[in-house]
Design a protein around this motif. Sequence first.
Motif, short mmCIF file in Angstrom:
data_model
loop_
_atom_site.label_atom_id
_atom_site.label_comp_id
_atom_site.label_asym_id
_atom_site.label_seq_id
_atom_site.Cartn_x
_atom_site.Cartn_y
_atom_site.Cartn_z
N LEU A 67 0.83 -1.21 0.00
CA LEU A 67 0.00 0.00 0.00
C LEU A 67 0.86 1.27 0.00
O LEU A 67 0.49 2.28 -0.59
CB LEU A 67 -0.92 0.01 1.22
CG LEU A 67 -2.08 -1.00 1.21
CD1 LEU A 67 -2.70 -1.10 2.59
CD2 LEU A 67 -3.14 -0.58 0.18
N SER A 88 1.70 1.77 -6.23
CA SER A 88 0.57 2.67 -6.09
C SER A 88 0.36 3.49 -7.35
O SER A 88 -0.78 3.70 -7.80
CB SER A 88 0.77 3.60 -4.88
OG SER A 88 0.79 2.86 -3.68
N GLN A 90 -2.92 3.43 -9.77
CA GLN A 90 -3.62 4.67 -10.03
C GLN A 90 -3.74 4.94 -11.53
O GLN A 90 -4.77 5.45 -12.01
CB GLN A 90 -2.91 5.84 -9.34
CG GLN A 90 -3.57 7.20 -9.51
CD GLN A 90 -4.97 7.25 -8.90
OE1 GLN A 90 -5.27 6.52 -7.98
NE2 GLN A 90 -5.82 8.11 -9.45
N LYS A 145 -8.93 5.22 -2.50
CA LYS A 145 -7.83 4.50 -1.88
C LYS A 145 -7.84 3.03 -2.29
O LYS A 145 -8.90 2.41 -2.38
CB LYS A 145 -7.92 4.62 -0.35
CG LYS A 145 -7.69 6.03 0.17
CD LYS A 145 -7.68 6.05 1.69
CE LYS A 145 -7.38 7.46 2.22
NZ LYS A 145 -7.36 7.49 3.71
N LEU A 162 -2.94 -4.81 -5.21
CA LEU A 162 -3.70 -3.58 -4.96
C LEU A 162 -4.97 -3.60 -5.81
O LEU A 162 -4.95 -4.00 -6.97
CB LEU A 162 -2.87 -2.35 -5.31
CG LEU A 162 -1.65 -2.06 -4.43
CD1 LEU A 162 -0.93 -0.82 -4.94
CD2 LEU A 162 -2.05 -1.89 -2.97
#
Length: 432
Positions: free
Chosen positions: A275, A281, A285, A307, A319
Amino acid sequence: MQASDMTPIVQLSVEAPAVPLLSWLSAQTQYPRIYWHGRDKIEEVAAIGICKQFYYQDQVDDHQLAADYQAQRGKGTSQDLRYYGGVAFDRTVACWPEFGRARFVLPRIELRRSGQKIKILLNLNFDNQNRDLEYQLALDAIAKIEKPKPLSPPNKTRLMSRSDLPDKDRWRELVEQVTQHNFNKTTPKVVLSRQTQIEITEQLDPWTVLACWQGRNPNSFQFGFQFSPERTFISCSPERLYLRRQNELFTEALAGTTIRGLNQEQDDLLAQQLLDDVKNSHENQLVRQHIVDVLKPLSQYVGADEKAKIFKLTHIQHLHRSIRAELKAGVNDFDLLRALHPTPAVGGLPRNSAMNFIRQREGYARGWYAGACGYFNHYESEFSVAIRSALIEPRRISLYAGAGVVAGSDPDAEWQELENKLATILSILIDF
């Protein structure tokens, strides 16, 4: 039941006692043999034979495919009438024999389990067909049904040879090319993949392999397509491309990976590190933003998790961000497939430049690996992205895995990610 002259496709159904569907499917001698088990675990399907299909082995024009897709979709209005199949990762290049660049099948016979109940569905095609002949074909298919046989645990086979394409040296070159500043500033992400081909000593039953894989990764989609005795494509994929219920759409950004821990404390620590990891990340995204952007023209509303959360599998964790949309009137499944597939989680960004790099440099044709596999009908459709997959042929298995390469990616770390992703299926297949 008497079919109306105005109904091109008729479906008959009857409830039946529960049977183990993979055991039933493995015993059948009619092709294709198709299996689908959703990630939500509510529904399981085994199907055989062809009532109707559309199939593109050679060149495919998207506009013609869309027209054929909609024409087929309009042949029947039953909520239970489903076409199962898939589209290749890259429809501009040649694909595997029998699979084609796109193939969807309305099965002749389908067993569909929901909970403890099983429904047997028989499909009849009266669209420019002789009725008596169609009845006879259906009766012949019923007569050829075999009783289910227990699946034997697969004996781990001895590995004769293994080859990776691209190999590790070539992989390092490709990662270094993608991460070069001049390339990366215009193409910030390319998902590179590898075909691991293993030669084995004996022939394996693909449905036994899938059953074992299913037991190891219950939180995944599990599906398989066998259009002939020579080749079976199976997948135990965690990734949903989309689920559509009329105009409501559910999809996700699944990108960014780490391993599982040996205990709860270590597992939680690895999840938190994932995370907090800037590279992973950023990768997730990018996928989230791309999906939102391509859905906006097709939707009245699009919402996405801000998130990321953790999605856990047996050997790895990802993720994950959920995305939901309310589609505009008239948006169909092929509009969604063209917009969403291939996602940045299996192709890259921007799509065209990433796809060109893969097409020219990766060194093999992905076929249905990283393609979109699932089903559609008037009211509902669901597609999975066919990652964590295998093509099983006589004494040969091709395994597939990919890794997202962005600025800062390390070639050795990405290579190890491929190994981690294949760990489950290799542990089922090979006696090391």
